[in-house]
Design a protein around this motif. Sequence first.
Motif, PDB file in Angstrom:
ATOM      1  N   HIS A 124      31.091  43.665  44.360  1.00  0.00           N
ATOM      2  CA  HIS A 124      31.636  44.481  44.086  1.00  0.00           C
ATOM      3  C   HIS A 124      31.491  43.431  42.486  1.00  0.00           C
ATOM      4  O   HIS A 124      31.077  42.825  41.804  1.00  0.00           O
ATOM      5  CB  HIS A 124      33.586  44.443  43.491  1.00  0.00           C
ATOM      6  CG  HIS A 124      34.109  44.315  42.465  1.00  0.00           C
ATOM      7  ND1 HIS A 124      34.795  45.916  42.299  1.00  0.00           N
ATOM      8  CD2 HIS A 124      34.843  43.557  41.825  1.00  0.00           C
ATOM      9  CE1 HIS A 124      35.284  45.881  40.755  1.00  0.00           C
ATOM     10  NE2 HIS A 124      35.612  44.404  40.417  1.00  0.00           N
ATOM     11  N   MET A 125      31.538  44.860  40.941  1.00  0.00           N
ATOM     12  CA  MET A 125      31.328  44.511  39.505  1.00  0.00           C
ATOM     13  C   MET A 125      32.274  45.153  38.775  1.00  0.00           C
ATOM     14  O   MET A 125      32.775  46.398  38.910  1.00  0.00           O
ATOM     15  CB  MET A 125      29.746  45.357  39.410  1.00  0.00           C
ATOM     16  CG  MET A 125      28.449  44.739  39.986  1.00  0.00           C
ATOM     17  SD  MET A 125      27.285  45.077  40.411  1.00  0.00           S
ATOM     18  CE  MET A 125      26.279  44.778  40.927  1.00  0.00           C
ATOM     19  N   CYS A 126      32.733  44.119  37.723  1.00  0.00           N
ATOM     20  CA  CYS A 126      33.497  45.046  36.648  1.00  0.00           C
ATOM     21  C   CYS A 126      33.399  45.564  35.738  1.00  0.00           C
ATOM     22  O   CYS A 126      34.236  45.947  34.900  1.00  0.00           O
ATOM     23  CB  CYS A 126      33.842  43.435  36.290  1.00  0.00           C
ATOM     24  SG  CYS A 126      35.002  42.780  37.282  1.00  0.00           S
TER      25      CYS A 126
ATOM     26  N   ASP B 162      39.239  50.119  40.474  1.00  0.00           N
ATOM     27  CA  ASP B 162      39.006  49.945  39.576  1.00  0.00           C
ATOM     28  C   ASP B 162      38.430  47.915  40.083  1.00  0.00           C
ATOM     29  O   ASP B 162      36.908  47.449  40.004  1.00  0.00           O
ATOM     30  CB  ASP B 162      39.586  50.043  38.596  1.00  0.00           C
ATOM     31  CG  ASP B 162      38.431  50.902  37.426  1.00  0.00           C
ATOM     32  OD1 ASP B 162      37.699  51.717  37.989  1.00  0.00           O
ATOM     33  OD2 ASP B 162      39.339  51.296  35.792  1.00  0.00           O
ATOM     34  N   CYS B 163      39.423  47.471  39.785  1.00  0.00           N
ATOM     35  CA  CYS B 163      39.453  46.360  40.351  1.00  0.00           C
ATOM     36  C   CYS B 163      39.964  45.140  40.993  1.00  0.00           C
ATOM     37  O   CYS B 163      41.091  45.785  41.391  1.00  0.00           O
ATOM     38  CB  CYS B 163      39.331  45.400  39.004  1.00  0.00           C
ATOM     39  SG  CYS B 163      38.264  43.698  38.615  1.00  0.00           S
TER      40      CYS B 163
END
Length: 757
Positions: free
Chosen positions: A644-646, A728-729
């Motif tokens: 996962h990337m923010c 998203d996160c």
Amino acid sequence: MKTSVIGYPRIGTLRELKFAVEKYLKKELTKEELQAIASKLREENWKVQKNNGIDFITSNDFSFYDNLLDTAVLLNIVPNRYRQLKLDALDEYFAMARGYQGDKGDVKALPMKKWFNTNYHYIVPEIDDDTEVLLVGSKPFDEYVEAKNCGIETKSAIIGAFTFLKLVKFTGKRTVEDSIADIARAYSDILNKFSVLGAGWVQFDEPALCMDLSEEDIVLFSKIYERILSEKKNTKVLLQTYFGDIRDCYNKVVTMPFDGIGLDFVEGKKTLELVKSFGFSENKTLFAGVVNGKNIWRNNYSNTVNLIRELGEYCNEIVLSTSCSLIHVPYTLKNESSLFQEYKKHLAFAEEKLTELSELKKILSCSDPASTEEYVDNQKLFNLPRNCEENTAVQSAVSGLSKDDFIRYPDSGEREKIQKAVFSLPLLPTTTIGSLPQTAEVKENRSNYKKGKITFEQYVTFIKGKIAEWIALQEKIGLDVLVHGEFERNDMVEYFGENLDGFLITEKGWVQSYGTRCVKPPIIWGDISRSKPITVDYSLYAQSLTSKCVKGMLTGPVTILNWSFPREDISLKDCAFQIALAIKDEVLELEANGIKIIQIDEAALREKLPLRKSDWHSEYLDWAIPAFRLVHSGVKPETQIHTHMCYSEFADIIKDIENMDADVITFEAARSDLSIVDTLSECGFKTQVGPGVYDIHSPRIPGIQEIKKALIKMLEKIPKEKLWVNPDCGLKTRGKTETVASLENLVIAAKEIRRSL
Ligand code: GLN
Ligand code: ZN
């Protein structure tokens, strides 16, 4: 010889400013009370610098939220949608920083971006076609006078016109070129005002000069400063650069009528070489950035003394300075009561860096520096090898790595087929990013345990209760791939820092990340290893409660490294590989215990991407991407690896991200209008992807239609077999009710779209 500090932390040694602002925003504090707290913090900052003998103390480094936003407000750059709220100045400022929802209207916050290669984030100001750029504010002048009233002469720090123009967003037809005259006028007015006030110096911060500059950039820079400097009166101008060297404009800059130039000798690889090859100007002062503003290790006086001596051959006047603002390090070691002196003596936080500057000043003004007590003590520290808890097994594991350790077999296409058969998930599988609401009781459970108020058994029982509650909730909502919720974690990096060997954890080592948000980066003290399983128990417990897959949840090596204070005695690459080997053990243990999907977060992969493109691969990506590959190269073909990337700024490193060879990548997308989806389709991205379908930074519940719309848009570009559906996160900052409602809508939307495929 004099000393200078580029900027000082402002959040308060015990985060007083954070708490005050948060209270003010909840209307638990009046404006006057907030101002009084701020003023007291500023005074304390100036005094601590003064007491440590700093000559050039900075003002205007204070901010209620962010200093780029302060600069915008100073220059009348406030978009109309905020003005129309008709709030008073401070509330309008907070509306731009955080958004406003209330009886006067509903406006989103301005976007936020990473400040160069740091974990600080600035607010992106907007210049519209009808914005009148004009000096209207008084913050720098007020703070200058405020300091003067405390008996302290300061240099005001203001983000320079060039950096400002590079970071600001033009929303209409107007261009940078169109704004030169107005910006230069406004900055000249700033200088004039300081002259009238009798200020000795003003500091213009120009870190953007350390980026790759084009010919046009250099022309822009010269045009602006020729104008500003042509009106210079009594107040001297310091051009302050940091975060690298200014190789593209050094020649130009030294010929311009600045009174001082601040250069970074810590991160600026070529700074010394530039001075030596091209010389320095006779009538200028060099502010030599020699005390590292970004890391927390003691300064090696012998190296610094040698450097300053060498520079002395080229410069008439040298001021010893920090390499950048000290906002990137914690306040003081004084508050670290449980850190052993044996460790502390190797460390310097902001306040200790002040001591270093004044000791260096003393040493350098001595005819025989090497004979001074401070120098001798410092040398003792560096002559004895630091007891950095070496782990020879880890060291040889790293040096013994071979090409094959970085390759996962079979290739991703093959794995995709195998995994489709194993998991038989529906099209558009739904999942979340990992953390679930960290409610007051969740935080209290951790702090009660830390304070010894509850036993370990009580602590674990609570967490297991939460896991069970949320596994049941996720099943009820109908998510396809579940998470345990991360209720045991304070922070995704600090948690691993606490559980791996080789890290030091501070008590009060807070560093501002943005606005009122602070992080407490762990310190990488020694070789990193894993002596016990970290996440296995909670993962297995969660998995035991359901027949659906629960993702194992880990933080990746690059993110752990980037959000810690790194060692400087070994390379970042070696350090990343050490962390990778430790996380790899955790991955394999999860797998051996039957966990079939493992997410390894690389939220901060982009963070330390070098400022200059030519360094991207050679200095960073060439080890950062392999570090991630190392973590999962050993798993079975059927084990599904997620990451996962923010962030959504992806386009320029998309190939490298694909090269991480994960099976599924989720990332933030909803806040950036799904622009990433185009990037993915243009480059024929092969990895399965879950671009976030809604923004988790606000309590707003996304509607079913809204999510469906996002999915339809994504499906125009991404093959349906490759698309995942997720927020998203992580959801840790959200409340339970809104989270359940949002996820219910997410699942309904995914199911409806699925049916239509
Ligand atoms: N798994 C982490 C979480 O959900 C990821 C957080 C992040 O990307 N910053 O909290
Ligand atoms: Zn994220």
